[in-house]
Design an enzyme around this catalytic site. Structure first.
Site, PDB file in Angstrom:
ATOM      1  N   SER A 141       0.860  -1.198   0.000  1.00  0.00           N
ATOM      2  CA  SER A 141       0.000   0.000   0.000  1.00  0.00           C
ATOM      3  C   SER A 141       0.890   1.240   0.000  1.00  0.00           C
ATOM      4  CB  SER A 141      -0.851   0.002   1.281  1.00  0.00           C
ATOM      5  OG  SER A 141      -1.547   1.225   1.415  1.00  0.00           O
ATOM      6  N   TYR A 190      -2.400  -0.595  10.497  1.00  0.00           N
ATOM      7  CA  TYR A 190      -2.448  -0.990   9.080  1.00  0.00           C
ATOM      8  C   TYR A 190      -1.093  -0.722   8.427  1.00  0.00           C
ATOM      9  CZ  TYR A 190      -4.016  -1.103   4.184  1.00  0.00           C
ATOM     10  OH  TYR A 190      -4.151  -1.387   2.847  1.00  0.00           O
TER      11      TYR A 190
HETATM   12  P1  NDP Z   1     -11.398  -5.781  -0.801  1.00  0.00           P
HETATM   13  O1  NDP Z   1     -11.988  -5.657   0.563  1.00  0.00           O
HETATM   14  O2  NDP Z   1     -12.268  -5.500  -1.965  1.00  0.00           O
HETATM   15  O3  NDP Z   1     -10.752  -7.220  -0.990  1.00  0.00           O
HETATM   16  C1  NDP Z   1     -10.086  -7.861   0.052  1.00  0.00           C
HETATM   17  C2  NDP Z   1      -9.954  -9.329  -0.277  1.00  0.00           C
HETATM   18  O4  NDP Z   1      -9.245  -9.975   0.801  1.00  0.00           O
HETATM   19  C3  NDP Z   1     -11.298 -10.030  -0.416  1.00  0.00           C
HETATM   20  O5  NDP Z   1     -11.296 -10.821  -1.568  1.00  0.00           O
HETATM   21  C4  NDP Z   1     -11.383 -10.913   0.820  1.00  0.00           C
HETATM   22  O6  NDP Z   1     -12.021 -12.137   0.518  1.00  0.00           O
HETATM   23  C5  NDP Z   1      -9.903 -11.164   1.097  1.00  0.00           C
HETATM   24  N1  NDP Z   1      -9.675 -11.607   2.462  1.00  0.00           N
HETATM   25  C6  NDP Z   1      -9.854 -10.930   3.617  1.00  0.00           C
HETATM   26  N2  NDP Z   1      -9.581 -11.724   4.659  1.00  0.00           N
HETATM   27  C7  NDP Z   1      -9.215 -12.921   4.153  1.00  0.00           C
HETATM   28  C8  NDP Z   1      -8.820 -14.148   4.722  1.00  0.00           C
HETATM   29  N3  NDP Z   1      -8.745 -14.334   6.045  1.00  0.00           N
HETATM   30  N4  NDP Z   1      -8.500 -15.176   3.894  1.00  0.00           N
HETATM   31  C9  NDP Z   1      -8.582 -15.013   2.556  1.00  0.00           C
HETATM   32  N5  NDP Z   1      -8.945 -13.885   1.952  1.00  0.00           N
HETATM   33  C10 NDP Z   1      -9.268 -12.842   2.758  1.00  0.00           C
HETATM   34  O7  NDP Z   1     -10.143  -4.814  -0.780  1.00  0.00           O
HETATM   35  P2  NDP Z   1      -9.007  -4.475  -1.871  1.00  0.00           P
HETATM   36  O8  NDP Z   1      -9.215  -5.190  -3.111  1.00  0.00           O
HETATM   37  O9  NDP Z   1      -8.884  -3.011  -1.900  1.00  0.00           O
HETATM   38  O10 NDP Z   1      -7.725  -5.041  -1.104  1.00  0.00           O
HETATM   39  C11 NDP Z   1      -6.761  -5.893  -1.695  1.00  0.00           C
HETATM   40  C12 NDP Z   1      -5.392  -5.545  -1.159  1.00  0.00           C
HETATM   41  O11 NDP Z   1      -5.042  -4.239  -1.596  1.00  0.00           O
HETATM   42  C13 NDP Z   1      -5.291  -5.526   0.366  1.00  0.00           C
HETATM   43  O12 NDP Z   1      -4.081  -6.133   0.765  1.00  0.00           O
HETATM   44  C14 NDP Z   1      -5.286  -4.038   0.692  1.00  0.00           C
HETATM   45  O13 NDP Z   1      -4.622  -3.771   1.915  1.00  0.00           O
HETATM   46  C15 NDP Z   1      -4.526  -3.508  -0.508  1.00  0.00           C
HETATM   47  N6  NDP Z   1      -4.714  -2.071  -0.748  1.00  0.00           N
HETATM   48  C16 NDP Z   1      -5.935  -1.561  -1.098  1.00  0.00           C
HETATM   49  C17 NDP Z   1      -6.084  -0.199  -1.291  1.00  0.00           C
HETATM   50  C18 NDP Z   1      -7.407   0.415  -1.618  1.00  0.00           C
HETATM   51  O14 NDP Z   1      -7.489   1.682  -1.620  1.00  0.00           O
HETATM   52  N7  NDP Z   1      -8.455  -0.354  -1.929  1.00  0.00           N
HETATM   53  C19 NDP Z   1      -4.942   0.729  -1.148  1.00  0.00           C
HETATM   54  C20 NDP Z   1      -3.714   0.083  -0.799  1.00  0.00           C
HETATM   55  C21 NDP Z   1      -3.613  -1.260  -0.604  1.00  0.00           C
HETATM   56  P3  NDP Z   1     -13.046 -12.940   1.465  1.00  0.00           P
HETATM   57  O15 NDP Z   1     -13.659 -11.956   2.402  1.00  0.00           O
HETATM   58  O16 NDP Z   1     -14.011 -13.544   0.508  1.00  0.00           O
HETATM   59  O17 NDP Z   1     -12.196 -13.978   2.143  1.00  0.00           O
END
Ligand code: NDP
Length: 248
Positions: free
Chosen positions: A146, A159
């Site tokens: 991030s 975070y």
């Molecule tokens: P979303 O919330 O849309 O997606 C998060 C994903 O993580 C979901 O598919 C969820 O799937 C999965 N997840 C959460 N917990 C678990 C778990 N215990 N096991 C397996 N999968 C898990 O967020 P983003 O797409 O934005 O996030 C993706 C990455 O990008 C993250 O690492 C986030 O920190 C990073 N990021 C995002 C930013 C943003 O502005 N959106 C900025 C900077 C970084 P499910 O719940 O089905 O398990």
């Protein structure tokens, strides 16, 4: 399938957190440019539908339940992918959570969850694929960090701590690895479901307002990941930051 991306050799790519946001967009994009994608998340209904959509469009996709906080689940995910596809070329450690809050609020369960998913989950992913990649003599680990891995802001201390840690371990792994490439992709504000997980209501509203001002689609991050994967095996794209032009 249509894509403006240049053709590249087809790889077996595992994506964690593929049920929404960046992971979903990455699975869709990488399949569209010819890779075989293996989608993992807890919401199997969603990744099942995505895999079906990809296959119906002529791509190759599999999906398995994955909880990145459970080492056995991560090992089983990698083993299933290896058994099905015969190799693992790329792991994208993308799953993440971001329940922002002030430290003085002591939302310790949320701290633990960020450490478990954002940090321990990445380590478990590396542990699950590293023996396979070492045996293959080639592989690529892409860790989604991030901009919060580069700067600290109020309410994002824990975070940021997890994301700084992901950058640190990625750099250590990169230095130790002569045959496995390591890439950190650091998105800025990206439209996804990440902000739904903020438990402090006024904070969620404030972050959403910032998002509305300057954010990128998840597909922009997917294409940055695709760029890193598409380089020759002797070229390691170490770090990419991708964010809205207008983000401060
Ligand atoms: P979303 O919330 O849309 O997606 C998060 C994903 O993580 C979901 O598919 C969820 O799937 C999965 N997840 C959460 N917990 C678990 C778990 N215990 N096991 C397996 N999968 C898990 O967020 P983003 O797409 O934005 O996030 C993706 C990455 O990008 C993250 O690492 C986030 O920190 C990073 N990021 C995002 C930013 C943003 O502005 N959106 C900025 C900077 C970084 P499910 O719940 O089905 O398990």
């Amino acid at each position: 399938m249509t894509s403006s991306a240049p053709p590249m050799s087809s790889k077996v790519v595992l994506v964690t957190g593929a049920s929404s946001g960046i992971g979903e967009a990455t699975g869709r994009y990488l399949a569209a440019i010819g890779h075989t994608v293996v989608l993992g998340a807890r919401r199997t209904d969603r990744i099942g539908l995505l895999a079906q959509e990809i296959r119906e469009a002529g791509g190759k996709a599999f999906h398995w339940h994955l909880d990145v906080t459970d080492l056995e689940s991560v090992r089983s995910f990698a083993a299933s992918a290896y058994d099905q596809c015969g190799r693992i070329d790329v792991l994208i450690n993308n799953a993440g959570v971001m329940p922002l809050s002030l430290m003085e609020d002591l939302r310790i369960d949320e701290w633990d969850r960020m450490i478990d998913v954002n940090l321990r989950g990445v380590l478990y992913g590396i542990a699950a694929v590293m023996p396979i990649m070492r045996k293959q003599g080639v592989g690529h680990i892409v860790n989604v960090a991030s901009v919060s891995a580069h700067r600290v802001d109020p309410t994002a201390a824990v975070y940021s701590a997890t994301k700084f840690a992901v950058r640190a371990l990625s750099e250590g792994l990169r230095q130790e690895s002569k045959d496995v490439r390591v890439t950190v992709v650091s998105p800025g504000f990206t439209r996804s479901e990440l902000f739904d997980g903020i438990g402090v209501a006024p904070l969620k509203t404030a972050v959403r307002a910032m998002m509305d001002q300057a954010s990128i689609p998840a597909s922009a991050v997917a294409e940055a990941i695709g760029y890193a994967i598409g380089q020759p095996e002797n070229v390691d794209v170490g770090e990419v930051i991708v964010r809205a032009t207008a983000q401060g």
